[in-house]
Structures are given as structure tokens and as C-alpha cells.
Scaffold this motif. Structure first.
Motif, PDB file in Angstrom:
ATOM      1  N   GLU A  47      78.776  35.067 -19.932  1.00  0.00           N
ATOM      2  CA  GLU A  47      78.185  36.335 -19.701  1.00  0.00           C
ATOM      3  C   GLU A  47      77.290  35.992 -18.728  1.00  0.00           C
ATOM      4  O   GLU A  47      76.481  36.965 -18.054  1.00  0.00           O
ATOM      5  N   SER A  48      76.933  34.560 -18.141  1.00  0.00           N
ATOM      6  CA  SER A  48      75.947  34.634 -17.142  1.00  0.00           C
ATOM      7  C   SER A  48      76.320  34.786 -15.711  1.00  0.00           C
ATOM      8  O   SER A  48      75.854  34.723 -14.676  1.00  0.00           O
ATOM      9  N   GLN A  49      77.969  34.852 -15.841  1.00  0.00           N
ATOM     10  CA  GLN A  49      78.590  34.833 -14.628  1.00  0.00           C
ATOM     11  C   GLN A  49      78.071  33.851 -13.468  1.00  0.00           C
ATOM     12  O   GLN A  49      78.356  33.955 -12.503  1.00  0.00           O
ATOM     13  N   ASN A  50      77.767  32.633 -14.003  1.00  0.00           N
ATOM     14  CA  ASN A  50      77.332  31.407 -13.397  1.00  0.00           C
ATOM     15  C   ASN A  50      76.405  31.826 -12.375  1.00  0.00           C
ATOM     16  O   ASN A  50      76.289  31.409 -11.319  1.00  0.00           O
ATOM     17  N   SER A  51      75.510  32.807 -12.749  1.00  0.00           N
ATOM     18  CA  SER A  51      74.392  33.374 -11.666  1.00  0.00           C
ATOM     19  C   SER A  51      73.200  32.968 -12.531  1.00  0.00           C
ATOM     20  O   SER A  51      72.834  33.339 -13.530  1.00  0.00           O
ATOM     21  N   VAL A  52      72.197  32.541 -11.379  1.00  0.00           N
ATOM     22  CA  VAL A  52      70.859  32.269 -11.776  1.00  0.00           C
ATOM     23  C   VAL A  52      70.159  33.357 -12.032  1.00  0.00           C
ATOM     24  O   VAL A  52      69.536  33.675 -13.094  1.00  0.00           O
ATOM     25  N   GLY A  53      70.472  34.373 -11.358  1.00  0.00           N
ATOM     26  CA  GLY A  53      69.630  35.887 -11.651  1.00  0.00           C
ATOM     27  C   GLY A  53      70.396  36.411 -12.758  1.00  0.00           C
ATOM     28  O   GLY A  53      69.402  36.946 -13.678  1.00  0.00           O
ATOM     29  N   VAL A  54      71.339  36.402 -13.058  1.00  0.00           N
ATOM     30  CA  VAL A  54      72.111  37.281 -14.451  1.00  0.00           C
ATOM     31  C   VAL A  54      71.524  36.452 -15.273  1.00  0.00           C
ATOM     32  O   VAL A  54      70.975  37.109 -16.674  1.00  0.00           O
ATOM     33  N   PHE A  55      71.652  35.155 -15.413  1.00  0.00           N
ATOM     34  CA  PHE A  55      70.935  34.248 -16.699  1.00  0.00           C
ATOM     35  C   PHE A  55      69.596  34.420 -16.822  1.00  0.00           C
ATOM     36  O   PHE A  55      69.205  34.686 -18.085  1.00  0.00           O
ATOM     37  N   THR A  56      68.734  34.333 -15.948  1.00  0.00           N
ATOM     38  CA  THR A  56      67.339  34.465 -15.847  1.00  0.00           C
ATOM     39  C   THR A  56      67.046  35.872 -16.472  1.00  0.00           C
ATOM     40  O   THR A  56      66.167  36.090 -17.405  1.00  0.00           O
ATOM     41  N   TYR A  89      62.923  29.256 -16.542  1.00  0.00           N
ATOM     42  CA  TYR A  89      63.471  28.687 -15.038  1.00  0.00           C
ATOM     43  C   TYR A  89      63.831  27.054 -15.423  1.00  0.00           C
ATOM     44  O   TYR A  89      64.925  26.640 -14.829  1.00  0.00           O
ATOM     45  N   ASN A  90      63.094  26.476 -16.308  1.00  0.00           N
ATOM     46  CA  ASN A  90      63.358  24.978 -16.634  1.00  0.00           C
ATOM     47  C   ASN A  90      64.768  24.823 -17.059  1.00  0.00           C
ATOM     48  O   ASN A  90      65.419  24.025 -16.909  1.00  0.00           O
ATOM     49  N   LEU A  91      65.201  25.978 -17.785  1.00  0.00           N
ATOM     50  CA  LEU A  91      66.638  25.934 -18.409  1.00  0.00           C
ATOM     51  C   LEU A  91      67.577  25.981 -17.421  1.00  0.00           C
ATOM     52  O   LEU A  91      68.736  25.508 -17.484  1.00  0.00           O
ATOM     53  N   THR A  92      67.339  27.101 -16.467  1.00  0.00           N
ATOM     54  CA  THR A  92      68.325  26.885 -15.328  1.00  0.00           C
ATOM     55  C   THR A  92      68.770  25.647 -14.795  1.00  0.00           C
ATOM     56  O   THR A  92      69.739  25.514 -14.104  1.00  0.00           O
ATOM     57  N   GLN A  93      67.497  24.556 -14.595  1.00  0.00           N
ATOM     58  CA  GLN A  93      67.973  23.471 -14.093  1.00  0.00           C
ATOM     59  C   GLN A  93      68.960  22.375 -14.899  1.00  0.00           C
ATOM     60  O   GLN A  93      69.398  21.514 -14.502  1.00  0.00           O
TER      61      GLN A  93
END
Length: 532
Positions: free
Chosen positions: A163-172, A147-151
Motif C-alpha cells: 500500500e505504501s508503494q515504497n514511497s515516503v510521501g504515500v506512506f506519510t 517521520y520517525n516511522l519512515t526511518q
């Protein structure tokens, strides 16, 4: 937010002098939520008298709705004061004694997760087993690291990979999964439990963001939301007390209930001097084309569509006696068959799978034996269409299944919200959707008509003052502006969705209303100064 320190009683103040000599501008505020009430209050305090607040529903408060049952007050809408250091909602509540009965369990420091309080969260599987505490703690630490990485993508300008599709959910989901699978110390059974827990945590996160799924939340913009330092607080007497305090200084005749607005007429190309302030993005998202004549500029329409707004609902269940232990603060639902799932979308008949869990309301001396469940997204809309009996039955069956206790009785009472299907809201609060950014929030907040200066159009000799519309609510009567030759700001926009750093919060809503009132106050001060 611009400050307005000049007193309306000062004879040297060009604003107050102009208001006395030249007559009153007409201001209409659409919506009596926190933004609308804050705007109206600020204008009245600066000497504006021709102010009208049009509220579509039969009550004030907007997405703050406190319901009293017996001796307890339950929040169908806003629940927490998020942060205390410099938070205007906190200072208003604290100064008026609203936090004197707030318990330690209703005061949380650090990142909160819905209703998390003192005690232990019980993570239960759909097979009726409790996940060991050490496994929960290990997973929680891992999730929080990610979660801290998403910030960091926004805060440190890190590039977002494809690969993350600029998505918090996909990345997490992928980052946590990779770390779990690469852990050499965990047996396969433990890894499967942790993989299943990812989905439960993302459901909680979706409820907090009021998104259908974290897959729809922008990774590159996620870190822009800013948390106010200090503890988070619950108001035992109800969040509506804050609303009532704001409304205290507003004369009763100014707030007109049951007045849904059908259309806002404005025209920057004509001599219509008008200006609204408009707040609920859920309504704007679905009705902006018919709500404004002429239509909104393409840039603002695009921002409305890019930004997200979703539904987060609560389900309160009251029981005769608790079936949970005194140390348990919540019952969290983990579906083991979702360990490899890549979606948080369910068919309508499985809407209940989106319920992330139930929190125990403390203290029981105040609330009785009550659980508060959370559900968001399209599944929340399906829930809203069911009757109370059906929802209570399904929730009881889930509680029996996950606790492994087939003897749990049905609740004696159920109370739930329905923000998504309410025609005056169409959702709970906003988030930055994949493809959107804080720049879209700024575009949404930008007053109309667009000018290089947000203060006033110059060169007019007319002494007729314009009307303005400050909107924080919804569309059904027709608002026709008075005509005049000045072309100042005509339509202004407020509400939590227009605050770039504090969107989705009550303090963001309040500050946005004060911000738009300050725009008008400054514009008229400058206008009268020029005419001196």
C-alpha cells in the motif's frame, strides 16, 4: 575514507620515491566543486604535481554559490553546515574563524526544517487566516511521529507493505491522514486544516530532499541517510569561504575555468591508462551516453537512472520595511483545498502553488528585511523560465493572499537560483528514488575499469605511468589518455551523490573527493612498492 599518513617528503615512502624516480602520473579532475577541490588538494599534498582541475563555469564552488548584496551575503546553494561532531566542513570553518559571528538564530540543534530559527512559524491559509498555534503544534507532533516511522524501515529492516508503494510521501500522507481522521477529539474544521497541512509539510520535505515529490523518495532506503550529531550552522560571511579555504593550497595554474569537458575517452580493453573523477549526477543522468567513450557499464548506467536528482530553488525578496511581526520567523502557505489531494504536481500555470513558504532572514541588522522562499521539482523549472518581474509579482500576490494584507508592496529587489536549467548542474542534489537503494550509490562510486581489486592491475613491466581523471563536474573538450600497458583505475567518481550515508550534503561531497584521492594514492603506493 582511507587515511594517508605517509609524508611525501619521506625517503622511505614508496609513493614519494616512485613519484621522484619514475615521473608523474597525470590526473585530471573534472569540476572545481567541494569534491573536486578536496581531491586535488589531497593529491597535491601527497606529492602529485601533474594535476589539472577543469571547471566548466567561470567560478569555483559548484553548488556552493554565495552572492554579496550590500553588506549581506546570500546563499543560492549550500546554506547549512549539517552537524558539528566530526564534520570536516564544520572543523574547517571553526578553525578559520568563520563561525565567530554566527548568531543563536543561525545555530540550530536537532532536525532543522530549511531556515527554521528562533521565533514562531506563522501557518497561513489561502483564505488569509492564521492557523491557531495549538493546532500547528498538535499537527507538528503527529507529523514528526510519522517521520520517525519512515526511518525505521531501513534502520530496523522492517518490510514495506504494498500500500505504501515504497514511497515516503504515500506512506506519510496516508498514515497522517488516518491518525487525523481517527482522532475523536478534533472537530471537523480542525481536521480539515490538519489534512491540508500535510501537503505543506510534504512540500517542505521535498525541498529538503530535492525531489519533485516525496512520493518519488524510497521509503525502504530513507533511513540510511545519516545525520552528523551536533548543531547546524550558517556561515555569515558565506559558504564560499569554505571553498576558498580549500582552494588556497592549490596553485592558480592548476584550476582552469571555462573548460567544459565534451567527452572522456577511456578503454579498459586497450592500453589506455586513464582515470577521471566525475561528480554532478544531474549531468551524468542526461549526458552519460555521449560523455563516455566507450559507454559506461550497464550496471553503472542503471544505477544512474535509478537514483534521483531534483531541483530546489530559493527566491529572495528584499523589502523596504517588514510587514511581518518581530516574533515571526516564517510564513508557511497552507492551501485548504488540498486537504484531500494525492499529488504535489501542478500544471505549469499554477507553478507557484509549490512554494511552501517564506523564511525571515535573521538578524535584520545583517540581511535587511528579506524573505527566502523555497520551491522544488518541475514547478521550480517553470519558475526558472519566468523573468524576475513576473516572479516578484506572483510572490507578492501570494503574500497578500495568505496574510490577508492587500497593501503589501512589491519587493524592491529579487534574487533567485536556477539550478535545474543550469547546463553544468541540471539539479541541486541527489536522493534515493523509489526503486533505488544505497547499493546504487555504491555502484555509482565504483571506479572503472571494474576489477576484483580496486588498487592496481599487476604483472606489467612498463614504467610509463597512467593518467587519471577525477570528475566532479560537467561535459566540452576532448580528453584523450596517454597510452601505456598498465591497467589501473582509469575513471573515478566523486560528489555528494556517491556518498552512501552523507549524500546531498557538503561534507559528503568533500569526503568523497578525499576518498577518491586516497584510492589513487594507495594504488600508486602499492604499485611503487611492487616495483621496489
Amino acid at each position: 575514507m582511507q587515511s594517508c599518513e605517509s609524508s611525501g617528503d619521506s625517503a622511505d615512502d614508496p609513493l614519494s620515491r616512485g613519484l621522484r624516480r619514475r615521473g608523474q602520473p597525470r590526473v585530471v579532475v573534472i569540476g572545481a566543486g567541494l569534491a573536486g577541490l578536496a581531491a586535488a588538494k589531497a593529491l597535491l599534498e601527497q606529492g602529485f604535481t601533474d594535476v589539472t582541475v577543469l571547471e566548466a563555469s567561470s567560478r569555483i564552488g559548484g553548488r556552493v554559490q554565495s552572492v554579496k548584496l550590500g553588506h549581506a551575503t546570500f546563499e543560492l546553494g549550500a546554506t547549512w553546515i549539517h552537524g558539528s561532531h566530526g564534520n570536516p566542513i564544520y572543523h574547517l570553518a571553526e578553525a578559520n574563524g568563520l563561525l565567530e559571528e554566527t548568531t543563536d538564530g543561525e545555530r540550530s540543534v536537532g532536525r532543522i526544517s530549511l531556515y527554521s530559527k528562533n521565533g514562531v512559524a506563522c501557518y497561513l491559509t489561502n483564505h488569509g487566516c492564521r492557523i491557531p498555534k495549538d493546532v500547528v503544534e498538535e499537527f507538528s507532533d503527529l507529523y514528526n511521529e510519522v517521520y520517525n516511522l519512515t526511518q525505521e524501515f531501513f534502520r530496523h529492516g522492517k518490510p514495506v507493505n504494498a500500500e505504501s508503494q515504497n514511497s515516503v510521501g504515500v506512506f506519510t500522507r496516508e498514515e497522517v491522514r488516518n491518525r487525523i481522521r481517527d482522532d475523536p477529539d478534533d472537530p471537523e474544521a480542525t481536521k480539515r486544516l490538519k489534512l491540508a497541512m500535510i501537503q505543506q509539510y510534504l512540500k517542505v520535505e521535498s525541498c529538503e530532499s530535492s525531489s519533485h515529490s516525496m512520493d518519488e523518495v524510497s521509503l525502504s532506503a530513507f533511513g540510511e541517510w545519516t545525520e552528523i550529531p551536533g548543531a547546524h550552522h550558517i556561515i555569515p560571511s558565506g559558504f564560499m569561504r569554505v571553498v576558498e579555504l580549500l582552494a588556497e593550497g592549490i596553485p592558480a595554474h592548476i584550476i582552469q575555468l571555462g573548460k567544459p569537458v565534451r567527452c572522456v575517452h577511456w578503454d579498459q580493453a586497450s592500453s589506455h591508462p586513464w582515470g577521471p573523477e566525475i561528480e554532478p549526477r544531474g549531468v551524468l543522468k542526461t549526458q552519460h551516453a555521449s560523455f563516455f567513450r566507450p559507454g559506461l557499464p550497464a550496471e553503472k548506467v542503471a544505477a544512474i537512472h535509478r537514483l534521483g536528482i531534483g531541483t530546489t530553488d530559493k527566491i529572495f525578496l528584499e523589502f523596504e520595511e517588514p510587514f511581518w511581526g518581530p516574533e515571526c520567523n516564517s510564513l508557511q502557505f497552507v492551501w485548504e483545498d488540498e486537504a484531500e489531494s494525492h499529488t504535489l504536481t501542478y500544471p505549469p500555470e499554477l507553478w507557484y502553488r509549490k512554494i511552501c513558504g517564506f523564511d525571515v532572514l535573521y538578524p535584520p541588522e545583517r540581511y535587511g528585511h528579506v524573505l527566502s522562499g523555497w520551491i522544488c521539482g518541475e514547478e521550480a523549472l517553470v519558475m526558472e523560465k519566468c523573468d524576475d518581474e513576473a516572479v516578484a509579482e506572483i510572490c507578492t500576490e501570494m503574500l497578500r493572499q495568505f496574510t490577508g494584507n492587500p497593501n503589501i508592496p512589491k519587493p524592491r529587489r529579487i534574487l533567485r537560483s536556477a539550478w535545474g536549467s543550469n547546463p553544468y548542474f541540471r539539479g541541486s542534489y541527489s536522493y534515493t528514488q523509489v526503486g533505488s537503494s544505497g547499493a546504487d550509490v555504491e555502484k555509482l562510486a565504483k571506479p572503472l575499469p571494474y576489477t576484483e581489486s580496486s588498487k592496481t592491475a599487476q604483472g606489467s613491466s612498463s614504467k610509463q605511468l597512467p593518467g587519471h581523471l577525477l570528475s566532479s563536474k560537467c561535459p566540452e573538450q576532448s580528453l584523450e589518455p596517454n597510452r601505456g600497458s598498465i591497467k589501473p583505475m582509469q575513471v573515478l567518481f566523486s560528489g555528494e551523490a556517491t556518498h552512501r550515508k552523507y549524500y546531498s550534503t557538503t561534507h559528503g561531497a568533500l569526503l568523497s573527493g578525499q576518498r577518491e584521492a586516497a584510492r589513487l594514492i594507495e594504488m600508486y603506493r602499492d604499485l611503487f612498492q611492487q616495483g621496489t
